[in-house]
Design an enzyme around this catalytic site. Structure first.
Site: not given
Ligand code: GLC
Length: 439
Positions: A411, A169
């Site tokens: 993550e 992202d």
């Protein structure tokens, strides 16, 4: 020292915790929907536990396939509490959107063909043939859509219209381009009046994850602004490309696409099917076009601006992904491996950082601007093996498993000490740790 729980048991528990029956959410709370490449990575790990469930994970992605072949990066949950998420996208503004589900209007790296083959590897041939035959038509339509919609000039490279499409992202080349093309006026006002602190209160991600591990509110608002502009054009590539300033032929996306094409060809050959001739021509062109992204002075590949064809010379984890593509020469692979070996570039204590340690952008806990991500490690390990770098692959497997074992299925990870960052109990970290343990 605390007892380190058995990694396989812990990772299996994470997948069970995030299991929503026919698909797996990436992380409870923060990522409650079905994401495209997450489900692919999840199925790759899950195949070791339950092949049928791994098949279901991939099959459930097809309910989101658009009539034009696109696979969206998110299929939204239908519960009333997620109305806002669905309304932000309003996929129904495009006539190609699927019936019965709401999705986004953009895609994510095409990992599906590889995931289909990896899951298929767990079956005997008659079962695998049925599995391939089931997935083949959707895969062909998806790859045909990528060329039809995203390679309008037949260059061989496909373009992306939003950084979310790369799955990385806030990766530096995209963020730099976003700033280059100016922030919209209303976002500049928020920045100047320091209202971003107030806006920040409404961010879902910074409630569960420390603010300094996510991108800035100004960047988040810019990403949503781009999304809003895409929605205004009904996610129609022709309308978007007429005016869009932010269109990039992303190196990581195209590297993954090349491997996906190879795996799709493998599926077709196994089924004794012939791929549509147009698709085969395009696939060959992509392999050649990747070499246009090579820059001889720094001996690296880069992403490219679609409109100006300027190379975006900011090294990131994408630099190493042509190893996964598998079509570059042995000599170029060797040059990439040297970067991986260098502790000042991609080789800190817990590799691989998502931007090189010696980069101006490097920030070891900030999302896609420094931390190590297990899916990137998995892709590069796979590529290293195919180029004959067995020892490198084994060392990277070991350090990756060590991070997950000590910190948990986070993550992402701080590449200096392997500590966890971002969301806890993250599904693809757990799944790919299982795959690395079992492969
Ligand atoms: C983040 C990641 C993206 C992933 C999603 C769901 O947005 O950047 O790659 O698919 O989370 O896990």
């Amino acid at each position: 020292m605390q007892d380190v729980p058995d990694l396989l048991t812990a990772a299996t528990a994470v997948l069970a915790m995030n299991d929503r029956g026919t698909y797996t959410q990436p992380a409870h709370g923060l990522y409650p929907h079905q994401w495209l490449w997450d489900s692919c990575f999840i199925a790759i790990g899950m195949r070791h536990l339950d092949v049928e469930r791994a098949k279901t994970e991939l099959l459930s992605l097809l309910r989101g396939q658009w009539h034009n072949g696109m696979l969206p990066n998110i299929i939204f949950r239908e519960d009333p509490q997620y109305r806002t998420d669905r309304n932000i996208w309003r996929s129904w503004v495009n006539p190609n959107a699927p019936n019965g589900v709401t999705t986004t209007g953009i895609t994510q790296p095409p990992m599906l063909a590889d995931a289909v083959v990896q899951v298929g590897a767990k079956m005997d041939w008659p079962e695998r043939r049925t599995w391939y035959a089931l997935m083949y038509p959707a895969l062909v339509r998806y790859h045909e859509w990528l060329y039809a919609d995203r390679d309008p000039h037949h260059e061989g490279l496909v373009l992306q219209i939003h950084p979310w499409e790369t799955g990385l992202d806030n990766t530096p080349p995209w963020i730099a381009e976003m700033h280059e093309h100016q922030l919209p006026f209303w976002i500049t006002c928020i920045r100047l009046s320091k209202l971003d602190k107030v806006v920040n209160l409404f961010r879902r991600d910074t409630h569960s994850v420390p603010m300094d591990e996510r991108f800035s509110t100004i960047e988040a608002l810019t990403l949503f602004d781009i999304q809003r502009r895409l929605r205004r054009k009904s996610y129609d590539a022709n309308k978007i490309l007429d005016h869009s300033l932010l269109t990039i032929e992303d190196l990581s996306f195209n590297s993954i696409f090349i491997r996906a094409n190879t795996q799709l060809q493998h599926i077709a050959t196994s089924l004794k099917q012939t791929l549509p001739p147009n698709l085969t021509t395009n696939m060959r062109r992509t392999e050649k076009a990747l070499e246009e992204l090579w820059e001889p002075y720094s001996s690296q590949y880069y992403s490219r601006d679609f409109v100006t064809h300027r190379l975006l010379k900011t090294p990131t984890i994408a630099t190493l992904l042509p190893l996964y593509a598998g079509t570059i020469s042995q000599d170029r692979a060797a040059q990439l491996v040297r970067l991986l070996e260098n502790e000042h570039v991609f080789g800190p204590a817990f590799p691989i950082p998502s931007v090189p340690v010696n980069s101006f952008w490097y920030n070891p806990r900030l999302y896609w601007q420094g931390p190590a991500w297990v899916n990137m490690n998995w892709l590069i390990i796979d590529g290293l093996k195919r180029y004959g770098y067995k020892d490198h692959a084994a060392a990277l497997t070991e350090s990756t498993l060590e991070m997950v074992e000590k910190a948990g299925s986070y993550e992402y990870f701080d590449p200096r000490d392997g500590s966890g960052a971002g969301a806890a109990n993250f599904s693809w970290t757990a799944a790919l740790a299982i795959d690395l343990l079992k492969s």
